[in-house]
Design an enzyme around this catalytic site. Sequence first.
Site, short mmCIF file in Angstrom:
data_model
loop_
_atom_site.label_atom_id
_atom_site.label_comp_id
_atom_site.label_asym_id
_atom_site.label_seq_id
_atom_site.Cartn_x
_atom_site.Cartn_y
_atom_site.Cartn_z
N ASP A 143 -26.29 4.43 -25.19
CA ASP A 143 -26.00 2.98 -25.32
C ASP A 143 -24.41 3.00 -25.58
O ASP A 143 -23.45 2.08 -25.03
CB ASP A 143 -26.72 2.58 -26.40
CG ASP A 143 -26.57 0.93 -26.72
OD1 ASP A 143 -27.18 0.58 -27.64
OD2 ASP A 143 -26.00 0.34 -25.96
N ASP B 289 -23.52 12.51 -16.33
CA ASP B 289 -23.36 11.24 -17.25
C ASP B 289 -23.65 10.01 -16.69
O ASP B 289 -23.06 9.96 -15.44
CB ASP B 289 -21.85 11.21 -17.71
CG ASP B 289 -21.55 10.11 -18.50
OD1 ASP B 289 -20.29 10.09 -18.85
OD2 ASP B 289 -22.10 9.32 -18.46
N ASN C 201 -30.99 -0.81 -28.27
CA ASN C 201 -31.75 -1.35 -29.57
C ASN C 201 -32.17 -2.66 -29.32
O ASN C 201 -31.57 -3.33 -28.73
CB ASN C 201 -31.11 -0.74 -30.88
CG ASN C 201 -29.62 -1.31 -31.12
OD1 ASN C 201 -29.70 -2.67 -30.96
ND2 ASN C 201 -28.72 -0.61 -31.23
N SER D 137 -35.69 6.97 -25.18
CA SER D 137 -36.17 7.21 -26.36
C SER D 137 -36.26 8.66 -26.79
O SER D 137 -36.99 8.73 -27.97
CB SER D 137 -37.75 6.72 -26.36
OG SER D 137 -37.99 5.37 -26.60
N THR D 138 -35.67 9.53 -25.83
CA THR D 138 -35.84 10.95 -26.35
C THR D 138 -34.76 11.54 -27.24
O THR D 138 -34.72 12.70 -27.69
CB THR D 138 -35.82 12.00 -25.03
OG1 THR D 138 -34.71 11.82 -24.44
CG2 THR D 138 -36.96 11.44 -24.15
N1 APR Z 1 -25.78 9.89 -19.85
C1 APR Z 1 -27.12 10.21 -19.65
N2 APR Z 1 -27.96 10.34 -20.61
C2 APR Z 1 -27.29 10.48 -21.91
C3 APR Z 1 -25.98 10.18 -22.17
C4 APR Z 1 -25.30 9.89 -20.98
N3 APR Z 1 -23.92 9.54 -21.05
N4 APR Z 1 -25.85 10.25 -23.48
C5 APR Z 1 -26.87 10.59 -24.17
N5 APR Z 1 -27.90 10.65 -23.06
C6 APR Z 1 -29.30 11.08 -23.41
C7 APR Z 1 -29.53 11.84 -24.50
O1 APR Z 1 -29.34 13.02 -24.53
C8 APR Z 1 -31.15 11.35 -24.63
O2 APR Z 1 -31.82 12.30 -23.65
O3 APR Z 1 -30.17 10.03 -23.49
C9 APR Z 1 -31.30 10.09 -23.93
C10 APR Z 1 -31.51 8.92 -24.93
O4 APR Z 1 -31.12 9.34 -26.27
P1 APR Z 1 -30.13 7.98 -26.94
O5 APR Z 1 -29.20 7.66 -26.25
O6 APR Z 1 -30.25 8.63 -28.35
O7 APR Z 1 -31.39 6.92 -26.92
P2 APR Z 1 -32.87 6.44 -27.51
O8 APR Z 1 -33.50 7.92 -28.04
O9 APR Z 1 -33.66 5.85 -26.94
O10 APR Z 1 -32.41 6.05 -28.84
C11 APR Z 1 -31.79 4.51 -28.81
O11 APR Z 1 -29.77 4.98 -30.12
O12 APR Z 1 -27.62 5.07 -29.39
C12 APR Z 1 -28.81 4.19 -30.10
O13 APR Z 1 -28.29 1.93 -29.83
C13 APR Z 1 -29.08 2.97 -29.40
O14 APR Z 1 -30.57 2.25 -31.52
C14 APR Z 1 -30.88 2.75 -30.14
C15 APR Z 1 -30.93 4.31 -30.12
#
Ligand code: APR
Length: 177
Positions: free
Chosen positions: A35, A11, A25, A118-119
């Site tokens: 986020d 985390d 975003n 972005s994944t």
């Molecule tokens: N620590 C590390 N990695 C994390 C955590 C965490 N606490 N929570 C989620 N992730 C990982 C997810 O598993 C994924 O591999 O972060 C990566 C990015 O996923 P998202 O958080 O969905 O971000 P993204 O794909 O860039 O989408 C961004 O999602 O949350 C919204 O506001 C954000 O609109 C924006 C979009």
Amino acid sequence: MLEKMTLMRGDITRLSVDAIVNAANNSLLGGGGVDGAIHRAAGPELLKECRLLGGCRTGEACITGGYLLPAKHVIHTVGPVWHGGGYHEEDLLAGCYENSLKLARDNGLRSIAFPAISTGAYGFPIKKASQVAVQTVARFLQQNALPEKVFFVCFSERDTLVYQETLDELAGMENET
Ligand code: APR
């Protein structure tokens, strides 16, 4: 360069580094995924500061305080939504890493942790995203003294294995040169 890059699973909100990177975003007003986790852990002061920034363009980055997080700063960047690869998604994702690293360097930060930008919600394929991440970071580290340490923080076992494979591929290339 590989010695400056570390892969870990966990985390990102728990890391005591100079900056953790948020996959935000364009509004910078919070969301789900990493986020949401970062805003929950940082507390309401983070959102207050984000409100003053007036948003962030895709591929760009901005820096705030870390507030209740163990990290000193949060670098917010906005990754591209994956639309199949024909809309400069790779270049935009590389920009997220490059601009985040430039902010770390220009603020004298020594350690920075990246999630897999972005994944998740944005659907960027993890293998290609890991290659963009590792190659962009390696190139920047070759040309700059700061940051000294970059952590790639994966949340799932699957993503961690993909990043490990990509780092091993880079190590193989470095051994050949
Ligand atoms: N620590 C590390 N990695 C994390 C955590 C965490 N606490 N929570 C989620 N992730 C990982 C997810 O598993 C994924 O591999 O972060 C990566 C990015 O996923 P998202 O958080 O969905 O971000 P993204 O794909 O860039 O989408 C961004 O999602 O949350 C919204 O506001 C954000 O609109 C924006 C979009």
